[in-house]
Design a protein around this motif. Structure first.
Motif, PDB file in Angstrom:
ATOM      1  N   LEU A  26      -1.385  47.186 -19.192  1.00  0.00           N
ATOM      2  CA  LEU A  26      -2.288  48.290 -19.521  1.00  0.00           C
ATOM      3  C   LEU A  26      -3.291  48.543 -18.403  1.00  0.00           C
ATOM      4  O   LEU A  26      -3.512  49.685 -17.984  1.00  0.00           O
ATOM      5  CB  LEU A  26      -3.016  47.954 -20.824  1.00  0.00           C
ATOM      6  N   ALA A  58       0.252  55.163 -31.113  1.00  0.00           N
ATOM      7  CA  ALA A  58      -1.086  54.928 -31.659  1.00  0.00           C
ATOM      8  C   ALA A  58      -1.143  55.330 -33.129  1.00  0.00           C
ATOM      9  O   ALA A  58      -0.690  56.422 -33.497  1.00  0.00           O
ATOM     10  CB  ALA A  58      -2.118  55.713 -30.863  1.00  0.00           C
ATOM     11  N   SER A  72      -5.261  44.893 -34.278  1.00  0.00           N
ATOM     12  CA  SER A  72      -4.553  45.495 -33.140  1.00  0.00           C
ATOM     13  C   SER A  72      -4.348  46.994 -33.348  1.00  0.00           C
ATOM     14  O   SER A  72      -4.410  47.774 -32.392  1.00  0.00           O
ATOM     15  CB  SER A  72      -3.211  44.802 -32.920  1.00  0.00           C
ATOM     16  N   GLN A  73      -4.134  47.421 -34.603  1.00  0.00           N
ATOM     17  CA  GLN A  73      -4.003  48.851 -34.870  1.00  0.00           C
ATOM     18  C   GLN A  73      -5.318  49.582 -34.576  1.00  0.00           C
ATOM     19  O   GLN A  73      -5.321  50.677 -34.000  1.00  0.00           O
ATOM     20  CB  GLN A  73      -3.593  49.086 -36.329  1.00  0.00           C
ATOM     21  N   LEU A  91       2.223  49.487 -25.580  1.00  0.00           N
ATOM     22  CA  LEU A  91       1.579  49.035 -26.811  1.00  0.00           C
ATOM     23  C   LEU A  91       2.185  49.624 -28.076  1.00  0.00           C
ATOM     24  O   LEU A  91       1.825  49.204 -29.177  1.00  0.00           O
ATOM     25  CB  LEU A  91       0.083  49.397 -26.771  1.00  0.00           C
ATOM     26  N   ARG A 124      -5.685  49.744 -30.822  1.00  0.00           N
ATOM     27  CA  ARG A 124      -4.757  50.731 -30.241  1.00  0.00           C
ATOM     28  C   ARG A 124      -5.247  52.153 -30.499  1.00  0.00           C
ATOM     29  O   ARG A 124      -5.147  53.025 -29.617  1.00  0.00           O
ATOM     30  CB  ARG A 124      -3.361  50.528 -30.854  1.00  0.00           C
ATOM     31  N   VAL A 144       1.323  53.984 -21.824  1.00  0.00           N
ATOM     32  CA  VAL A 144       0.602  53.169 -22.804  1.00  0.00           C
ATOM     33  C   VAL A 144       1.429  53.039 -24.082  1.00  0.00           C
ATOM     34  O   VAL A 144       1.510  51.959 -24.689  1.00  0.00           O
ATOM     35  CB  VAL A 144      -0.781  53.771 -23.094  1.00  0.00           C
ATOM     36  N   ASP A 145       2.087  54.137 -24.498  1.00  0.00           N
ATOM     37  CA  ASP A 145       2.968  54.063 -25.676  1.00  0.00           C
ATOM     38  C   ASP A 145       4.099  53.073 -25.447  1.00  0.00           C
ATOM     39  O   ASP A 145       4.465  52.304 -26.343  1.00  0.00           O
ATOM     40  CB  ASP A 145       3.554  55.446 -25.981  1.00  0.00           C
ATOM     41  N   LYS A 155       0.871  42.325 -21.935  1.00  0.00           N
ATOM     42  CA  LYS A 155       0.599  43.722 -22.255  1.00  0.00           C
ATOM     43  C   LYS A 155      -0.776  44.157 -21.753  1.00  0.00           C
ATOM     44  O   LYS A 155      -0.957  45.295 -21.311  1.00  0.00           O
ATOM     45  CB  LYS A 155       0.709  43.950 -23.761  1.00  0.00           C
ATOM     46  N   GLU A 163      -6.285  55.056 -27.681  1.00  0.00           N
ATOM     47  CA  GLU A 163      -5.781  56.432 -27.727  1.00  0.00           C
ATOM     48  C   GLU A 163      -6.934  57.432 -27.693  1.00  0.00           C
ATOM     49  O   GLU A 163      -6.855  58.477 -27.045  1.00  0.00           O
ATOM     50  CB  GLU A 163      -4.937  56.630 -28.982  1.00  0.00           C
ATOM     51  N   PHE A 212      -3.537  41.888 -27.724  1.00  0.00           N
ATOM     52  CA  PHE A 212      -2.188  42.371 -27.426  1.00  0.00           C
ATOM     53  C   PHE A 212      -1.319  41.369 -26.662  1.00  0.00           C
ATOM     54  O   PHE A 212      -0.129  41.604 -26.478  1.00  0.00           O
ATOM     55  CB  PHE A 212      -2.261  43.663 -26.601  1.00  0.00           C
TER      56      PHE A 212
END
Length: 666
Positions: free
Chosen positions: A555, A325, A507-508, A322, A511, A318-319, A551, A515, A547
């Motif tokens: 995911l 996190a 998006s942050q 995307l 994300r 995932v890291d 992506k 997480e 995303f």
């Protein structure tokens, strides 16, 4: 008694009328009279000619029923075109011997061709068909090898071509388990033989017996191929091995193209193993894991190790997809710091500010207070109106003209919004703030540009929280259209310059929520998958909006991959699918000899039985350990080639395709 001229005249009339039988009889009589007559008694054109200028010549060449031709056929026919007789002999026999379709299409082509030629030559169509048949017969006689090759190729070739397809191979008894091949070969063999017999004009009784004969040949072909296959492999040195052969059967049961095995594993992930590719391969691994021996350890150790790395694998992938996190609280603190850092910009614009006229604003607030009468709204407006008053050192009260004081007044109004739930009060505050803001805009040049940047930071702070709700499922969760609006917000004002930071903050927030889900639900893949995918398509759409489609797909593919890994581990490590594994276990467990026991038999057979069982157990464990190594890993290309060879060895080459050659050839 009729003369030659009269018979010739009658022959021409019979030919014109299309009466072939009468024409043949008259031609026979004509030949006989010519043979017995003296030369001086013959008319000038009585000698047989073969130039096609007279209708008699079309019939004088035909065989008379019950007699031999007056003129024997040449010993070897030669086409006027070099090499054409070889090609024609092969092609004609190929077309004629195609099962069922061959005789039908050949007869139709002859019929159409002779009737068409008859229109141009004036000859009867049947005569032309007979001439064509005679030429084909002469070609076959002159080129027997080409004719035989065409006969074999036509009878077997089309069916073997059909057998190269998956459906055709199963229908002709070339593929599948032996019992299925026997049934398919019998049914298709009978249908082909019977149908071909009828197509060649034979009656129902003949077709029935040929259908039975074809069914027998079709059923016998898989048995014969199975019996001969070991001999062929021994002669040609083909060594497949029992482990690869056992795995190949389940590859076929799972309908996996063996040439795609490595591609499928690569698509699934670097930790994928052969047992992940299908339910039958999974059960085969579970069966080996249920038996004591090295194979059990190989299978279990590999899947336990992979299962232990689930959380780390998901987080790492995932890291990579995307990015790392963020921590929401830290992001919001950073935004607050950014707003505070704008103080010098505000100070700069107020250095150039001029005095503002607040009289209209005071009058507006006084009018609002009179209209509101009593209540909370009146109290709020009175308080705001009080901000406009200044008291000098002598205690005199006047309206302020200081833009900095009006700016502080606006900040106080902003604070009054916090925690307010009364809609009427909120409306009054909104109206008051707007009027204060208008006064500042006219008196402080450049203030609105700074305000726009400050406001965008405020919206970014809100967007972090909105992003965390993107994957929500409750009533407060945004619909996909609302997420689209989040990711393409309107500008803070027409004075705002540059792109807004709101989409990035959304998006942050999303994300960070992903997480959180991984950290709290990764041990329960079903819960994690439900939380991230949801029951419908909304989560996929919302993830794609935030995303990007690529992506979002990556995911969700990570979750699908881990679900597949878990589905493989479940029957192997947790003793599930008992019935399926028990059935697979019979295929891999060692054979037990001497199960029927008696006192005397036990005494006589105990030692040899023990030795036989020990040997069978050792062989079975050796095979299982090699199978376990293949199922718990990614096979090399060499091993894939062995699986392909095993499937080819188990696949028939002929099946019921030889039926027409053996049954319907006359």
């Amino acid at each position: 008694m009729a003369t030659l001229e009269q018979i010739a005249d009658a022959l021409r009339k019979a030919d014109a009328a299309g009466n072939v039988d009468d024409a043949r009889a008259l031609a026979a009589a004509y030949k006989s009279m010519v043979a017995q007559a003296q030369p001086q008694q013959l008319p000038p054109d009585a000698a047989p000619r073969y130039d096609g200028t007279d209708a008699r010549n079309d019939y004088l060449d035909l065989p008379i029923p019950g007699t031999k031709p007056a003129q024997p056929a040449p010993a070897r026919y030669q086409s006027p075109i070099p090499g054409a007789d070889v090609i024609n002999a092969f092609a004609n026999n190929f077309a004629e011997n195609i099962p069922i379709l061959g005789p039908l299409t050949t007869a139709a082509a002859d019929h159409v061709g002779s009737n068409l030629a008859s229109q141009f030559t004036g000859k009867p169509a049947e005569v032309l068909r007979n001439e064509a048949a005679r030429v084909r017969e002469l070609e076959n006689q002159s080129q027997p090898q080409a004719a035989a090759a065409g006969q074999i190729a036509g009878a077997v070739g089309p069916l073997m071509s059909v057998g190269t397809t998956e459906l055709g191979g199963r229908a002709l008894g070339m593929a599948g388990p032996l019992w299925q091949r026997l049934m398919a070969g019998s049914l298709s063999g009978g249908a082909i033989a019977g149908g071909d017999s009828l197509a060649r004009g034979e009656n129902w009784d003949e077709a029935k017996w040929k259908a039975l004969w074809g069914a027998g040949i079709g059923a016998a072909s898989p048995l014969a191929e199975r019996a001969l296959a070991p001999i062929v492999r021994a002669l040609f040195g083909q060594r497949i091995g029992k482990p690869a052969a056992n795995i190949a059967r389940n590859v076929e049961r799972d309908r996996i193209n063996p040439a795609q095995i490595r591609t499928l594993l690569d698509a699934l992930g670097p930790d994928a193993v052969l047992a992940d590719l299908g339910p039958n391969l999974t059960r085969q691994a579970a069966a080996i894991a249920s038996l004591p021996g090295e194979g059990q350890s190989i299978i279990r150790d590999a899947l336990v190790k992979r299962q232990q790395g689930t959380n780390m694998r998901i987080r790492s992938d995932v890291d990579a997809t995307l990015g790392p996190a963020p921590v929401p609280s830290r992001v919001q603190a950073e935004i607050k710091t950014g707003q505070q850092a704008m103080s010098p910009e505000y100070e700069e614009v107020f250095r150039n500010a001029s005095a503002v006229n607040t009289r209209p604003l005071a009058e507006t607030f006084d009018d609002m207070a009179r209209r509101y009468g009593i209540g909370e709204r009146r109290r709020v407006i009175d308080r705001i109106r009080g901000f406009l008053n200044e008291t000098d050192d002598n205690g005199r009260v006047s309206l302020t003209s200081d833009p900095s004081r009006v700016f502080a007044m606006r900040e106080e109004i902003d604070g009054m919004f916090q925690g307010e739930t009364n809609d009427k009060v909120i409306a009054a505050l909104t109206s008051a703030r707007q009027q204060v803001d208008d006064i500042l805009a006219s008196g402080v040049p450049g203030l609105k540009q700074v305000d726009a940047r400050y406001e965008d930071l405020g919206r970014q702070n809100t967007a972090v929280g909105q992003g965390s709700s993107v994957l929500g499922v409750g009533k407060e969760a945004p619909v996909p259209a609302e997420v689209v609006d989040m990711m393409s917000p309107a500008p803070a004002s027409e004075l705002f310059i540059g792109p807004s930071g709101v989409p990035f903050r959304v998006s942050q927030g999303a994300r960070a929520e992903i997480e959180r889900l991984i950290g709290t639900k990764a041990n329960n893949l079903t819960s994690l998958k439900d939380a991230m995918k949801g029951d419908g398509s909304w989560n996929r759409e919302r993830l794609a909006t935030v995303f990007g489609q690529e992506k979002a797909d990556a995911l969700l593919n990570i979750l699908e991959r881990e679900t597949t890994y878990a589905a493989t581990a479940q029957p192997v490590l947790h003793n599930s699918e008992t019935a399926a594994r028990t059935a697979a276990q019979r295929e891999v467990e060692p054979m037990r000899l001497g199960s029927t026991q008696s006192l005397i038999g036990d005494a006589l057979l105990k030692l040899p039985q023990s030795a036989a069982n020990a040997a069978a157990r050792a062989r079975s464990e050796a095979v299982n350990s090699r199978m376990a190594a293949a199922l718990a890993g990614q096979p090399t290309q060499e091993y894939v080639d062995r699986i392909i060879a095993a499937l080819v060895a188990n696949r028939g080459k002929v099946g019921s395709s030889a039926v027409p050659l053996l049954v319907n050839q006359n």
